[in-house]
Design a protein around this motif. Structure first.
Motif, PDB file in Angstrom:
ATOM      1  N   GLN A 133       0.812  -1.212   0.000  1.00  0.00           N
ATOM      2  CA  GLN A 133       0.000   0.000   0.000  1.00  0.00           C
ATOM      3  C   GLN A 133       0.851   1.270   0.000  1.00  0.00           C
ATOM      4  N   GLU A 134       2.122   1.150  -0.344  1.00  0.00           N
ATOM      5  CA  GLU A 134       3.002   2.306  -0.347  1.00  0.00           C
ATOM      6  C   GLU A 134       3.562   2.540  -1.745  1.00  0.00           C
ATOM      7  N   MET A 135       3.755   3.795  -2.051  1.00  0.00           N
ATOM      8  CA  MET A 135       4.383   4.145  -3.318  1.00  0.00           C
ATOM      9  C   MET A 135       5.897   4.081  -3.169  1.00  0.00           C
ATOM     10  N   ASN A 136       6.553   3.531  -4.162  1.00  0.00           N
ATOM     11  CA  ASN A 136       8.013   3.433  -4.141  1.00  0.00           C
ATOM     12  C   ASN A 136       8.605   4.815  -4.394  1.00  0.00           C
ATOM     13  N   ILE A 137       9.088   5.440  -3.332  1.00  0.00           N
ATOM     14  CA  ILE A 137       9.560   6.818  -3.451  1.00  0.00           C
ATOM     15  C   ILE A 137      10.896   6.906  -4.181  1.00  0.00           C
ATOM     16  N   SER A 138      11.596   5.788  -4.318  1.00  0.00           N
ATOM     17  CA  SER A 138      12.860   5.828  -5.053  1.00  0.00           C
ATOM     18  C   SER A 138      12.638   6.170  -6.525  1.00  0.00           C
ATOM     19  N   LEU A 139      11.451   5.849  -7.047  1.00  0.00           N
ATOM     20  CA  LEU A 139      11.140   6.223  -8.425  1.00  0.00           C
ATOM     21  C   LEU A 139      11.095   7.740  -8.584  1.00  0.00           C
ATOM     22  N   VAL A 140      10.612   8.427  -7.561  1.00  0.00           N
ATOM     23  CA  VAL A 140      10.583   9.890  -7.609  1.00  0.00           C
ATOM     24  C   VAL A 140      12.003  10.449  -7.634  1.00  0.00           C
ATOM     25  N   TRP A 141      12.882   9.867  -6.835  1.00  0.00           N
ATOM     26  CA  TRP A 141      14.280  10.307  -6.838  1.00  0.00           C
ATOM     27  C   TRP A 141      14.928  10.063  -8.198  1.00  0.00           C
ATOM     28  N   CYS A 142      14.651   8.923  -8.796  1.00  0.00           N
ATOM     29  CA  CYS A 142      15.223   8.624 -10.118  1.00  0.00           C
ATOM     30  C   CYS A 142      14.701   9.593 -11.180  1.00  0.00           C
ATOM     31  N   LEU A 143      13.424   9.921 -11.107  1.00  0.00           N
ATOM     32  CA  LEU A 143      12.866  10.887 -12.054  1.00  0.00           C
ATOM     33  C   LEU A 143      13.468  12.274 -11.854  1.00  0.00           C
ATOM     34  N   LEU A 144      13.746  12.633 -10.614  1.00  0.00           N
ATOM     35  CA  LEU A 144      14.391  13.922 -10.352  1.00  0.00           C
ATOM     36  C   LEU A 144      15.809  13.955 -10.915  1.00  0.00           C
ATOM     37  N   VAL A 145      16.532  12.852 -10.776  1.00  0.00           N
ATOM     38  CA  VAL A 145      17.879  12.785 -11.365  1.00  0.00           C
ATOM     39  C   VAL A 145      17.810  12.956 -12.876  1.00  0.00           C
ATOM     40  N   LEU A 146      16.853  12.276 -13.497  1.00  0.00           N
ATOM     41  CA  LEU A 146      16.695  12.394 -14.949  1.00  0.00           C
ATOM     42  C   LEU A 146      16.335  13.819 -15.353  1.00  0.00           C
ATOM     43  N   SER A 147      15.455  14.447 -14.598  1.00  0.00           N
ATOM     44  CA  SER A 147      15.053  15.818 -14.935  1.00  0.00           C
ATOM     45  C   SER A 147      16.210  16.799 -14.755  1.00  0.00           C
ATOM     46  N   PHE A 148      17.004  16.634 -13.703  1.00  0.00           N
ATOM     47  CA  PHE A 148      18.156  17.517 -13.500  1.00  0.00           C
ATOM     48  C   PHE A 148      19.203  17.323 -14.596  1.00  0.00           C
ATOM     49  N   ALA A 149      19.404  16.081 -15.018  1.00  0.00           N
ATOM     50  CA  ALA A 149      20.369  15.822 -16.091  1.00  0.00           C
ATOM     51  C   ALA A 149      19.913  16.466 -17.398  1.00  0.00           C
ATOM     52  N   ILE A 150      18.625  16.353 -17.697  1.00  0.00           N
ATOM     53  CA  ILE A 150      18.099  16.976 -18.919  1.00  0.00           C
ATOM     54  C   ILE A 150      18.194  18.494 -18.828  1.00  0.00           C
ATOM     55  N   LYS A 151      17.978  19.038 -17.643  1.00  0.00           N
ATOM     56  CA  LYS A 151      18.080  20.491 -17.464  1.00  0.00           C
ATOM     57  C   LYS A 151      19.508  20.975 -17.732  1.00  0.00           C
ATOM     58  N   VAL A 152      20.500  20.236 -17.226  1.00  0.00           N
ATOM     59  CA  VAL A 152      21.897  20.623 -17.461  1.00  0.00           C
ATOM     60  C   VAL A 152      22.243  20.519 -18.939  1.00  0.00           C
ATOM     61  N   LEU A 153      21.793  19.451 -19.586  1.00  0.00           N
ATOM     62  CA  LEU A 153      22.047  19.304 -21.019  1.00  0.00           C
ATOM     63  C   LEU A 153      21.359  20.409 -21.817  1.00  0.00           C
ATOM     64  N   PHE A 154      20.165  20.790 -21.397  1.00  0.00           N
ATOM     65  CA  PHE A 154      19.459  21.875 -22.080  1.00  0.00           C
ATOM     66  C   PHE A 154      20.204  23.200 -21.916  1.00  0.00           C
ATOM     67  N   SER A 155      20.706  23.470 -20.719  1.00  0.00           N
ATOM     68  CA  SER A 155      21.473  24.700 -20.493  1.00  0.00           C
ATOM     69  C   SER A 155      22.744  24.713 -21.333  1.00  0.00           C
ATOM     70  N   LEU A 156      23.396  23.564 -21.429  1.00  0.00           N
ATOM     71  CA  LEU A 156      24.611  23.477 -22.236  1.00  0.00           C
ATOM     72  C   LEU A 156      24.305  23.681 -23.713  1.00  0.00           C
ATOM     73  N   THR A 157      23.195  23.133 -24.179  1.00  0.00           N
ATOM     74  CA  THR A 157      22.832  23.285 -25.587  1.00  0.00           C
ATOM     75  C   THR A 157      22.433  24.718 -25.910  1.00  0.00           C
ATOM     76  N   THR A 158      21.726  25.372 -25.008  1.00  0.00           N
ATOM     77  CA  THR A 158      21.384  26.780 -25.239  1.00  0.00           C
ATOM     78  C   THR A 158      22.629  27.654 -25.302  1.00  0.00           C
ATOM     79  N   HIS A 159      23.675  27.265 -24.584  1.00  0.00           N
ATOM     80  CA  HIS A 159      24.942  28.005 -24.673  1.00  0.00           C
ATOM     81  C   HIS A 159      25.549  27.876 -26.067  1.00  0.00           C
TER      82      HIS A 159
END
Length: 267
Positions: free
Chosen positions: A132-158
């Motif tokens: 009856q619990e949500m696996n919170i590690s999935l949220v952490w993994c999604l945050l890592v993916l989002s932060f990585a995409i954000k850094v790549l996006f910032s680098l590409t905009t440069h």
């Protein structure tokens, strides 16, 4: 379905560690400043003059005048001088001048924290087997993916801000290339290329419809299969555009290092 118990405790402990300890003991900073990376110190002009056999001269009539100021002739140094560059280890002070170092430090440290949370959560699920619990590690993994995409996006905009550079055309070209390639792969049936995408999409749609029905909402599904594949192709093209130019630069740097090492060995 709530996030309670051990998962909440692990998340709060890791958040506290990231706030209190990681700024002082950063794993990302240690990777760069542990002494394994070294940089070459640029020689001074006086050292270059001594090696080239040229002495400092006073002002002469041959010096050019420009806007009332006397400019000496530029110093020319032969390429065959016996120059030995001094090396120094990379320190924390050297990292202050690095572009995107804060983003790198945050991404690496957060990834380490997310990995610890993921491992602890998996051990908890393996022994306790909660239902009856949500696996919170999935949220952490999604945050890592989002932060990585954000850094790549910032680098590409440069890259797009640089004038008279080929980075922009490379990113756009490979973005369209990966979009067409992803669409071609997604069109092929799973009889030839089996990714499990059809089964995964069906399970996701069924779960979403059951959840909406429990909430008293009527729906035919979150999104159609064609729309899902279209957005998946766009996502793949963006990832390809983000990673292409850094990958080419890394490959070129690796090739230059191999060539330099080969030349030193042959000499």
């Amino acid at each position: 379905m709530g996030v309670i118990g051990i998962q909440l405790v692990v998340t709060m402990v890791m958040a506290s560690i990231m706030q209190k300890i990681i700024p002082h003991y950063s794993f990302a900073r240690w990777l760069l400043c542990n002494g394994s990376l070294r940089w070459y110190q640029h020689p001074t002009e006086e050292e270059l003059r001594i090696l080239a056999g040229k002495q400092q001269k006073g002002k002469s009539k041959k010096d050019r005048k420009y806007n009332g100021h006397i400019e000496s002739k530029p110093l020319t140094i032969p390429k065959d001088i016996d120059l030995h560059l001094e090396t120094k280890s990379v320190t924390e002070v050297d990292t202050f001048a690095l572009h995107y170092f804060p983003e790198y430090q945050w991404l690496v440290d957060f990834t380490v924290a997310a990995t610890v949370v993921y491992l602890v959560t998996e051990v908890y699920y393996n022994f306790m087997k909660p239902t009856q619990e949500m696996n919170i590690s999935l949220v952490w993994c999604l945050l890592v993916l989002s932060f990585a995409i954000k850094v790549l996006f910032s680098l590409t905009t440069h890259y797009f801000k640089v004038k008279d550079g080929g980075e922009k055309s490379v990113c756009v070209t490979f973005g369209f290339f990966f979009f067409v390639k992803a669409m071609a792969v997604l069109i092929v049936t799973e009889n030839y290329l089996e990714f499990g995408l059809e089964t995964g999409f069906t399970n996701f749609s069924d779960s979403a419809m059951q959840f909406l029905e429990k909430q008293g909402l009527e729906s035919q599904g979150p999104v159609s299969k064609l729309t899902f594949k279209f957005f998946l192709a766009i996502f793949c093209s963006l990832i390809g555009a983000f990673l292409t130019f850094p990958g080419l630069r890394l490959a070129q740097m690796h090739l230059d290092a191999l060539n330099l090492t080969t030349e030193k060995i042959t000499q």
